[in-house]
Each structure stands twice: as C-alpha cells, then as structure tokens.
Design an enzyme around this catalytic site. Structure first.
Site, PDB file in Angstrom:
ATOM      1  N   GLU A 179       1.025  -1.235  -0.173  1.00 28.14           N
ATOM      2  CA  GLU A 179       0.142   0.078   0.123  1.00 28.14           C
ATOM      3  C   GLU A 179       0.743   1.133   0.013  1.00 28.14           C
ATOM      4  OE1 GLU A 179      -3.000  -0.183   3.247  1.00 28.14           O
ATOM      5  OE2 GLU A 179      -2.625  -2.396   3.085  1.00 28.14           O
ATOM      6  N   CYS A 205       2.672   8.678   1.271  1.00 26.91           N
ATOM      7  CA  CYS A 205       3.747   7.340   2.614  1.00 26.91           C
ATOM      8  C   CYS A 205       4.094   5.595   2.307  1.00 26.91           C
ATOM      9  CB  CYS A 205       2.880   7.211   4.074  1.00 26.91           C
ATOM     10  SG  CYS A 205       2.818   5.796   4.952  1.00 26.91           S
ATOM     11  N   CYS A 263       5.579  -7.363   7.742  1.00 31.47           N
ATOM     12  CA  CYS A 263       6.282  -6.534   8.503  1.00 31.47           C
ATOM     13  C   CYS A 263       6.179  -7.846   9.769  1.00 31.47           C
ATOM     14  CB  CYS A 263       5.822  -5.674   9.217  1.00 31.47           C
ATOM     15  SG  CYS A 263       6.773  -4.816  10.421  1.00 31.47           S
ATOM     16  N   CYS A 296       3.948  -5.624  16.452  1.00 33.78           N
ATOM     17  CA  CYS A 296       3.177  -4.586  17.181  1.00 33.78           C
ATOM     18  C   CYS A 296       1.501  -4.878  16.887  1.00 33.78           C
ATOM     19  CB  CYS A 296       3.275  -2.654  16.335  1.00 33.78           C
ATOM     20  SG  CYS A 296       5.485  -2.620  16.659  1.00 33.78           S
ATOM     21  N   CYS A 335      -1.389  -2.561  15.029  1.00 40.68           N
ATOM     22  CA  CYS A 335      -0.735  -2.559  13.619  1.00 40.68           C
ATOM     23  C   CYS A 335      -1.716  -4.066  12.673  1.00 40.68           C
ATOM     24  CB  CYS A 335       0.716  -2.799  13.634  1.00 40.68           C
ATOM     25  SG  CYS A 335       1.145  -2.463  11.336  1.00 40.68           S
ATOM     26  N   CYS A 371      -2.347   1.839   7.531  1.00 33.33           N
ATOM     27  CA  CYS A 371      -1.173   1.035   6.956  1.00 33.33           C
ATOM     28  C   CYS A 371      -1.446  -0.764   7.544  1.00 33.33           C
ATOM     29  CB  CYS A 371       0.345   1.433   7.192  1.00 33.33           C
ATOM     30  SG  CYS A 371       0.479   0.698   8.997  1.00 33.33           S
TER      31      CYS A 371
HETATM   32  N1  SAH Z   1       8.034   0.256  10.942  1.00 34.99           N
HETATM   33  C1  SAH Z   1       7.816   1.787  11.251  1.00 34.99           C
HETATM   34  C2  SAH Z   1       7.418   2.526  10.084  1.00 34.99           C
HETATM   35  C3  SAH Z   1       5.668   2.166  10.191  1.00 34.99           C
HETATM   36  S1  SAH Z   1       4.225   1.978  10.891  1.00 34.99           S
HETATM   37  C4  SAH Z   1       7.617   2.062  12.987  1.00 34.99           C
HETATM   38  O1  SAH Z   1       6.895   1.039  13.901  1.00 34.99           O
HETATM   39  O2  SAH Z   1       7.697   3.077  13.137  1.00 34.99           O
HETATM   40  C5  SAH Z   1       4.252   3.629  10.911  1.00 34.99           C
HETATM   41  C6  SAH Z   1       3.368   4.209  12.357  1.00 34.99           C
HETATM   42  O3  SAH Z   1       1.863   3.908  12.113  1.00 34.99           O
HETATM   43  C7  SAH Z   1       4.297   3.846  13.302  1.00 34.99           C
HETATM   44  O4  SAH Z   1       4.416   4.798  14.176  1.00 34.99           O
HETATM   45  C8  SAH Z   1       3.107   2.593  13.889  1.00 34.99           C
HETATM   46  O5  SAH Z   1       3.282   2.174  15.169  1.00 34.99           O
HETATM   47  C9  SAH Z   1       1.663   3.504  13.750  1.00 34.99           C
HETATM   48  N2  SAH Z   1       1.076   2.432  13.499  1.00 34.99           N
HETATM   49  C10 SAH Z   1       0.373   1.498  13.325  1.00 34.99           C
HETATM   50  N3  SAH Z   1      -0.311   0.967  13.037  1.00 34.99           N
HETATM   51  C11 SAH Z   1      -1.273   1.480  14.213  1.00 34.99           C
HETATM   52  C12 SAH Z   1      -2.281   2.245  14.555  1.00 34.99           C
HETATM   53  N4  SAH Z   1      -3.767   1.059  13.511  1.00 34.99           N
HETATM   54  N5  SAH Z   1      -2.910   3.029  14.315  1.00 34.99           N
HETATM   55  C13 SAH Z   1      -2.260   4.288  15.031  1.00 34.99           C
HETATM   56  N6  SAH Z   1      -0.881   3.845  14.445  1.00 34.99           N
HETATM   57  C14 SAH Z   1      -0.485   3.440  14.168  1.00 34.99           C
END
Ligand code: SAH
Length: 345
Positions: free
Chosen positions: A90, A103, A110, A114, A117, A331
């Site tokens: 995406e 973006c 990944c 987390c 995510c 994302c």
């Molecule tokens: N892996 C990298 C970049 C991709 S995620 C990182 O961890 O920074 C980009 C940002 O979106 C990160 O801060 C991540 O924690 C956040 N993110 C992912 N899923 C999310 C969600 N459902 N709500 C809010 N932020 C989210």
C-alpha cells in the site's frame, strides 16, 4: 532479469561499459524513466540494438495499480500496488498546502509484531528492493500528474529491518538525475532497532528520524511492542542522542494513543519527564481501530488533556491530523482486506 530501478546512474554506466556501449547512454535511459517512459522500445534516442540488449537484461519494475481509493473528505489517495511476483503493498498520497506527501512501504508485511498494527498480522513476506521502494513514488506521480515533494517511510514494514535497500533508496530518491527529493523532506519511521539507528547516524544524512515510542516505560511498551523485549527505552534514547549529535536533526517521537492503555495524565507526565531536554517533537496519533484487535481510540477530551500536559512540561507536541479516514488509510488495512476478499472468493 534485473529491475533497472535498483541501479544508480553510476552502476548503469558501468553496465554500459561492460556491454560495449558508451557510458552516456545510461543517462539517456535514466532520463526516459524519470520522464515516465517505462518501455525501452519507446526510448527514441536509444539505438535498436541497445534497446534489445536492455530488454534482455532488465525490466522496468513499475508496479500495477490494482485499486485506487480517494477520500471525499481531504483528497487523500490510497493505492494498492502489485509487483511482478504477485505481492501487494500500500501507498498513500496526501495533499497538503506545501505540496504532495507520500507514505511508502518498505516491506511486504512486517515481522515486528506491534499489537495495534494491521501490517504485521501475518508477518513479513519479503523485503522490498530499493527500486521497488522508489517505484511507489514514480507510479504515484504519474497518477496524480504532479510532483511529490515529501516522503515518509511509514507504510508497511520496518525500514531498519531492510537497512541496505532503504539506504540505497535514500540515495536514489535524492539523486539529482532522479527525483531530486531533498533529505530534509524525507522521514524514516522506526520501532527502534538500536544498532541500526547508530549506523544511520554515522551516515550523517539530514533525514528526519521518527521513533515509534508509544509508551514511557519498558514494561508498558512490552505489552504492545515485542521489539521492547530486545531494546530498552534507555538504549533507544541514547541512540537518539547520538543521532542528534551527529546530524543536528530534531527527532520525532510517535505516540499512538490507545484508550486505557497509554493515554492517562500520568502517562503524559512520565513521557514529558522522559523526553525533557531532548531536541525532539512528539506526534500524537489517535490509534486507528482495526477489526483484528480490541484497541480503542482515546476520546477527544483525553487526547487534548494528553497534549496539554506535554505542552505544560515544555515538550513540543502536535496531534496528527487524520487523513483519509473514510478510505481505511491506516497502514496494512487495505492489503489485508484485499487478500481476505480474494481468499473468500
Ligand atoms: N515500522 C515502522 C514504520 C511503519 S508504522 C515503525 O514502527 O515506525 C508507522 C507508524 O504507524 C508507527 O508509529 C506505528 O506504530 C503506527 N501505527 C501502526 N498501526 C497503527 C494503528 N492502528 N493506529 C495508529 N498508529 C499505528
């Protein structure tokens, strides 16, 4: 066959020499690619024989636009892109007053895990190459017919888990013969892979480093981010200090606010204390709710209180403006729903 987008001009010049061609042909080919001519046969000043050689050795790895969504609220566009091997990623294009931002993704899936995510739910499928990372910008520019001036590496994937290709991408995107996007207009977001932060700092680039912190203590962070079992917040902050020292750049800390998990006034106070005196900026992100988990967004009042508490402690803070909320722009959501749909059919 190689994706020609993975090659720097110099590498292509060497290829020309190795293949008994004049080095200046490399510049001509590259110019066509950046003029959005993505077929060797349409490159007018390239002799037929060279066109043939190029077609035998290279393909121009522009992904297919599988789906395109446009927000009715703010014009944000979300693209589902498909590569030659069938993998999907995406990319999101956002229009701001100061220009277009994109973006982009750095991996298919990944492996950071987390909890909130959507990109990580089925793990990492593979890394994207430098050219594949770059191709997202090329295809987006062609689609909107405008230049993209800002890039954030905040799509699917962990950029520092694909370090070599991401660094090469940074070289390609910055190159004068290419997109010529300045390093100051690029932000790399990481969940905090400490040794790679040091490596990146040593490169002395002037990109912005964003750290996904999301908690003030290791204990809390471990509940939502498995990477916290590997690196402590102290180790991350030490690496950030080193990054600031080397690059003189302000660090961004991303903090996704999740209802009843990390959004209390006490959390805000502890976070403020932790970051006080550091050259940084906190970006609060109200969590995007996804159906695969039960994390809920904090209320507007809680978000405001959190922001004000940090402000009162002298920490620079903004709340991320939500873009494309009507098109699932967060994302990983689009790719997942597409894969689920296809497998149900
Ligand atoms: N892996 C990298 C970049 C991709 S995620 C990182 O961890 O920074 C980009 C940002 O979106 C990160 O801060 C991540 O924690 C956040 N993110 C992912 N899923 C999310 C969600 N459902 N709500 C809010 N932020 C989210």
């Amino acid at each position: 066959m190689d994706n020609i987008l993975n090659f720097t001009l110099e590498e292509l010049q060497n290829w020309m020499k190795d293949n008994n061609e004049s080095a200046f042909r490399a510049k001509q080919v590259v110019s066509w690619i950046y003029k959005e001519i993505w077929d060797f046969n349409l490159m007018k000043n390239i002799p037929g024989e060279l066109k043939e050689k190029l077609s035998k050795s290279f393909y121009i790895g522009i992904p297919k636009v599988i789906e395109k969504f446009e927000s009715k609220i703010d014009g944000t566009k979300k693209l589902l892109l498909g590569f030659k091997d069938g993998n999907l990623i995406e990319t999101v294009i956002m229009k701001y007053k100061h220009g277009n931002s994109i973006c982009i993704s750095t991996q298919v899936g990944c492996r950071m895990g987390c909890k909130f995510c959507a990109s990580t739910i089925e793990g990492r499928v593979r890394n994207l190459t430098a050219g594949e990372i770059l191709s997202q910008i090329l295809v987006a520019q062609k689609l909107i017919g405008e230049r993209i001036s800002n890039v954030v590496l905040m799509g699917s994937g962990e950029p520092l888990d694909n370090y070599d290709d991401v660094l090469k991408f940074l070289e390609l995107v910055n190159a004068e013969y290419g997109l010529n996007i300045g390093q100051r207009h690029i932000t790399l977001s990481t969940c905090g892979i400490v040794p790679k932060i040091y490596d990146l700092a040593d490169k002395g680039l002037s990109i912005t480093l964003a750290i996904s912190l999301h908690a003030f203590s290791d204990e809390k962070r471990k509940e939502i981010m498995p990477i916290a079992n590997k690196y402590s917040i102290k180790e991350i902050l030490d690496a950030c200090k080193y990054y600031i020292e080397k690059t003189k750049r302000r660090i961004t800390f991303e903090y996704s606010l999740v209802k009843d998990v990390n959004d209390s006034i006490e959390d805000a106070k502890s976070l403020g204390k932790l970051l006080s005196g550091l050259l940084c900026h906190v970006n609060l992100i109200p969590v995007n709710e996804i159906k695969e988990n039960s994390f809920k967004r904090s209320s507007e009042k809680t978000i405001n209180n959190f922001e004000n508490t940090l402000k009162n402690l002298g920490v620079e803070v903004t709340v991320r403006r939500e873009m494309g909320s009507d098109i699932n722009a967060a994302c990983g959501q689009l790719r997942r729903s597409y894969i689920e749909l296809s497998s149900n059919n």
